[in-house]
Design a protein around this motif. Structure first.
Motif, PDB file in Angstrom:
ATOM      1  N   UNK A 139      -9.071  -4.965   3.622  1.00 15.38           N
ATOM      2  CA  UNK A 139      -8.014  -5.987   3.531  1.00 15.38           C
ATOM      3  C   UNK A 139      -7.040  -5.652   2.393  1.00 15.38           C
ATOM      4  N   UNK A 140      -7.581  -5.232   1.255  1.00 16.41           N
ATOM      5  CA  UNK A 140      -6.713  -4.888   0.115  1.00 16.41           C
ATOM      6  C   UNK A 140      -5.817  -3.703   0.444  1.00 16.41           C
ATOM      7  N   UNK A 141      -6.399  -2.716   1.131  1.00 11.49           N
ATOM      8  CA  UNK A 141      -5.581  -1.560   1.507  1.00 11.49           C
ATOM      9  C   UNK A 141      -4.485  -1.961   2.475  1.00 11.49           C
ATOM     10  N   UNK A 142      -4.837  -2.877   3.451  1.00  6.29           N
ATOM     11  CA  UNK A 142      -3.822  -3.355   4.396  1.00  6.29           C
ATOM     12  C   UNK A 142      -2.713  -4.115   3.648  1.00  6.29           C
ATOM     13  N   UNK A 143      -3.112  -4.982   2.702  1.00  6.73           N
ATOM     14  CA  UNK A 143      -2.122  -5.763   1.960  1.00  6.73           C
ATOM     15  C   UNK A 143      -1.234  -4.859   1.101  1.00  6.73           C
ATOM     16  N   UNK A 144      -1.866  -3.831   0.506  1.00  8.36           N
ATOM     17  CA  UNK A 144      -1.072  -2.899  -0.301  1.00  8.36           C
ATOM     18  C   UNK A 144      -0.066  -2.150   0.557  1.00  8.36           C
ATOM     19  N   UNK A 145      -0.547  -1.702   1.760  1.00  9.72           N
ATOM     20  CA  UNK A 145       0.362  -0.996   2.666  1.00  9.72           C
ATOM     21  C   UNK A 145       1.495  -1.921   3.125  1.00  9.72           C
ATOM     22  N   UNK A 146       1.162  -3.184   3.368  1.00 10.81           N
ATOM     23  CA  UNK A 146       2.188  -4.154   3.786  1.00 10.81           C
ATOM     24  C   UNK A 146       3.218  -4.368   2.678  1.00 10.81           C
ATOM     25  N   UNK A 147       2.713  -4.488   1.426  1.00 11.90           N
ATOM     26  CA  UNK A 147       3.633  -4.741   0.319  1.00 11.90           C
ATOM     27  C   UNK A 147       4.556  -3.552   0.082  1.00 11.90           C
ATOM     28  N   UNK A 148       4.009  -2.321   0.279  1.00  9.37           N
ATOM     29  CA  UNK A 148       4.846  -1.136   0.121  1.00  9.37           C
ATOM     30  C   UNK A 148       6.001  -1.142   1.115  1.00  9.37           C
ATOM     31  N   UNK A 149       5.727  -1.659   2.342  1.00  9.98           N
ATOM     32  CA  UNK A 149       6.802  -1.749   3.334  1.00  9.98           C
ATOM     33  C   UNK A 149       7.780  -2.860   2.976  1.00  9.98           C
ATOM     34  N   UNK A 150       7.230  -4.000   2.483  1.00 14.05           N
ATOM     35  CA  UNK A 150       8.096  -5.142   2.164  1.00 14.05           C
ATOM     36  C   UNK A 150       8.909  -4.916   0.898  1.00 14.05           C
ATOM     37  N   UNK A 151       8.539  -3.909   0.106  1.00 15.39           N
ATOM     38  CA  UNK A 151       9.327  -3.611  -1.089  1.00 15.39           C
ATOM     39  C   UNK A 151      10.740  -3.159  -0.725  1.00 15.39           C
ATOM     40  N   UNK A 152      10.904  -2.666   0.504  1.00 16.39           N
ATOM     41  CA  UNK A 152      12.231  -2.307   0.994  1.00 16.39           C
ATOM     42  C   UNK A 152      12.904  -3.598   1.469  1.00 16.39           C
ATOM     43  N   UNK A 153      13.996  -3.990   0.826  1.00 14.64           N
ATOM     44  CA  UNK A 153      14.632  -5.291   1.086  1.00 14.64           C
ATOM     45  C   UNK A 153      15.040  -5.416   2.553  1.00 14.64           C
ATOM     46  N   UNK A 154      15.560  -4.346   3.136  1.00 16.40           N
ATOM     47  CA  UNK A 154      16.009  -4.397   4.527  1.00 16.40           C
ATOM     48  C   UNK A 154      14.844  -4.680   5.470  1.00 16.40           C
ATOM     49  N   UNK A 155      13.699  -4.051   5.206  1.00 17.82           N
ATOM     50  CA  UNK A 155      12.503  -4.291   6.033  1.00 17.82           C
ATOM     51  C   UNK A 155      12.026  -5.726   5.846  1.00 17.82           C
ATOM     52  N   UNK A 156      12.043  -6.199   4.592  1.00 17.17           N
ATOM     53  CA  UNK A 156      11.574  -7.553   4.314  1.00 17.17           C
ATOM     54  C   UNK A 156      12.425  -8.592   5.062  1.00 17.17           C
ATOM     55  N   UNK A 157      13.749  -8.433   5.032  1.00 13.65           N
ATOM     56  CA  UNK A 157      14.621  -9.396   5.710  1.00 13.65           C
ATOM     57  C   UNK A 157      14.467  -9.313   7.227  1.00 13.65           C
ATOM     58  N   UNK A 158      14.384  -8.083   7.771  1.00 15.77           N
ATOM     59  CA  UNK A 158      14.262  -7.925   9.227  1.00 15.77           C
ATOM     60  C   UNK A 158      12.935  -8.466   9.731  1.00 15.77           C
ATOM     61  N   UNK A 159      11.845  -8.211   8.981  1.00 11.81           N
ATOM     62  CA  UNK A 159      10.529  -8.689   9.424  1.00 11.81           C
ATOM     63  C   UNK A 159      10.441 -10.208   9.315  1.00 11.81           C
TER      64      UNK A 159
END
Length: 598
Positions: A468-488
């Protein structure tokens, strides 16, 4: 051309700007490749993050969350711990009761000497506490005496007027000035007369004698040509060898001639150098005599001032050293009473070592000597005052020790009464303890089985937590990109939004790379065109098109490079901008034709 001189000046400036733009354009190709590599590396890394997140999400699909699994496990662990705690308590009680009953009355009587020993230790503790309290009162008196002593010493120091007395002595006996120690001159080295130079300069014709082979006839065949080429190679090798021999001989001749001329010059200048040395030596002896006299005078003064300094300052330094020793002793005594605690922030400090000696103070100005002594006394007085702030902690420690002694005495009396009661009940409990032992054995077997199951469940939960921690870390790495965060946030599809962002980034990378290459290409072409206009500006060609066309092309390509650079969002390309401006000015200068006189 109307303004020929002005056109030439601007042509030179334009040429310099074109060279700068050419260098910028050439370097720009490399920068474009570097930026492309960096952006591609980021895209590859980001694609790996997307793949990692998708894989982790797939592994977690269909399983309950770690929080739910942990909550369930915690409930089971809580119940198991309660049961195990109760079992341990029951077992401890059972073991204690069984041991007491088995040993019987004999063991109780054997415990009586231990109780007596505990009472003796209690009385020893009371005596030690009384001794510490007595020592504490003595230290408090020592601190009070130290504070009073510091006050008296400060008053005596102020009344002694150390600065005034030392200053008066220095005014009456000013310190002699020691001049810089003279340096003894070096004696000149006498050399022998080298005589006449007899070597003859080598002649190149004596060394280089090789002659080239005769050239073949025009109708020579291949065999004759091959023979000529072989002879030519031999001639060249021999010529190089002879040239090297001549060069070596010439270098050796030059070196020997230079050495001869140096020795000849040294021989001829020796009388003059010897005379100058004797003059300098006489002056050195005179200066050294003056320096020795001044040093002796300074030594006599230093001895007199040291004696006066010790008479004025010495008694006060002795008083300060005595007070510092008292402060150190008080700190050590209180630290022992407080079990090594830092007393007033002075623990581990040797106050005596911080007091400067007379040798350290004697070179200071009188005012700084008096100020240093006052400062040291203030520090020692402050140390005594800070010690008093630790009294409360020590007194609290004494109070706590008295409470512990009181509690220990109550516990000792209670233990004696309990021993008597256990002696009366010992035989009754022996029969009951056998039944209790069987029940405890069955209960322990059940608890061991439950502990094994819980241990296995705990390892499963840890694996789920890590995933779960690895999944959350991977998710946060993607959400750190503002464009990805807004689109998702709008679509709810994080991998899809990340893939779309990655694709757009790749397109932007390619567009930016191609745009940069176009900018650099325009800059290089424009710079080359601008440089081609130099001959026309200096009238090295009579064709007017070679005067106007390069400047106009330079203007167009430079302006185009700057415009494209700005349109790519990279800001102004100043080398291209200034080149375009000067190209426009140059074009306006050379555009009008020279007027003719009728």
């Amino acid at each position: 051309m109307k303004h020929q001189a002005l056109a030439r000046v601007f042509a030179v400036v334009l040429a310099i700007l074109c060279l700068l733009m050419l260098i910028s354009g050439v370097k720009g190709f490399g920068k474009a490749d570097e930026e492309l590599a960096e952006r591609r590396a980021w895209e590859e890394k980001f694609a790996g993050r997307i793949q990692n997140y998708v894989e982790l999400e797939a592994e977690l699909a269909g399983s309950i969350s770690y929080e739910e699994a942990q909550k369930e496990l915690e409930k089971r662990l809580e119940q198991h711990e309660a049961d195990a705690s109760q079992h341990r308590t029951d077992t401890a009680l059972h073991t204690a009761e069984k041991g007491g009953n088995q040993m019987g009355a004999d063991m109780i009587w054997e415990a009586m000497p231990e109780v007596k020993g505990a009472r003796q230790e209690l009385e020893e503790g009371k005596w030690q506490l009384a001794q510490k309290e007595k020592t504490f009162e003595n230290v408090k008196q020592q601190v009070n005496n130290g504070i009073a002593g510091c006050g008296n010493a400060q008053a005596a120091l102020a009344q002694a007027n150390i600065a005034g007395n030392l200053r008066a002595y220095l005014n009456q006996n000013p310190k002699p000035v020691l001049p810089e120690e003279p340096q003894q001159p070096a004696a000149p080295i006498e050399v022998e007369d080298p005589g006449e130079f007899t070597l003859t300069e080598p002649d190149r014709d004596d060394y280089v004698t090789a002659q080239p082979p005769d050239e073949p006839a025009e109708d020579a065949d291949e065999e004759e040509l091959a023979a000529y080429r072989a002879a030519l190679e031999e001639y060249r090798a021999l010529l190089a060898e002879q040239e090297a021999a001549y060069t070596a001989a010439k270098e050796e001749y030059d070196a020997r001639k230079a050495a001869y001329e140096f020795q000849k010059q040294s021989f001829e200048s020796y009388p003059e150098r010897r005379s100058r040395y004797e003059q300098e030596m006489a002056q050195y002896e005179q200066d050294m005599e003056a320096y020795t006299a001044a040093a002796a005078q300074l030594k006599t003064w230093s001895e007199g001032y040291a004696q006066a300094f010790n008479e004025i300052v010495g008694p006060h330094l002795g008083t300060i050293a005595s007070l510092a020793a008292d402060l150190n002793a008080a700190v050590g005594s209180l630290a022992a009473l407080a079990d090594g605690a830092d007393i007033g922030g002075l623990g581990g400090l040797d106050i005596g070592s911080m007091i400067p000696s007379g040798d350290q103070l004697i070179d200071l100005p009188p005012e700084r000597v008096a100020a240093s002594l006052q400062g040291i006394l203030a520090m020692i007085s402050g140390g005594f005052s800070r010690i008093s702030s630790s009294y409360g902690a020590i007194e609290n420690g004494f109070a706590a020790a008295r409470n512990k002694i009181f509690e220990a005495e109550l516990a000792l009396k209670k233990a004696e009464a309990e021993l008597q009661g256990q002696l009366e009940n010992i035989w009754y409990h022996l029969g009951e303890l056998e039944k209790e032992a069987e029940e405890l054995a069955k209960e322990k077997e059940t608890l061991d089985q439950e502990a094994g199951a819980l241990s296995k469940k705990l390892m499963e939960n840890e694996a789920l937590k890590d995933l779960t921690n690895r999944r959350n870390s991977a998710r946060q790495l993607l959400l750190n990109v503002v464009e990805v965060k807004n689109a998702s946030a709008e679509s709810g599809d994080l991998p899809g939004a990340a893939e779309a962002c990655l694709e757009r980034h790749r397109e932007e990378t390619q567009a930016l790379y191609e745009g940069r290459r176009r900018v650099n290409l325009l800059a290089v072409i424009g710079a080359a065109a601008g440089l081609l206009g130099i001959p026309g500006a200096f009238e090295l060609t009579k064709k007017r098109v070679l005067l106007l066309a390069p400047v106009l092309l330079c203007l167009g390509f430079a302006a185009g490079a700057d415009w494209l650079h700005v349109s790519l969002g990279l800001g102004q390309m100043y080398t291209a901008l200034f080149t375009a401006i000067f190209a426009a000015i140059q074009f306006l200068i050379v555009l009008p034709k020279k007027k003719t006189i009728a």
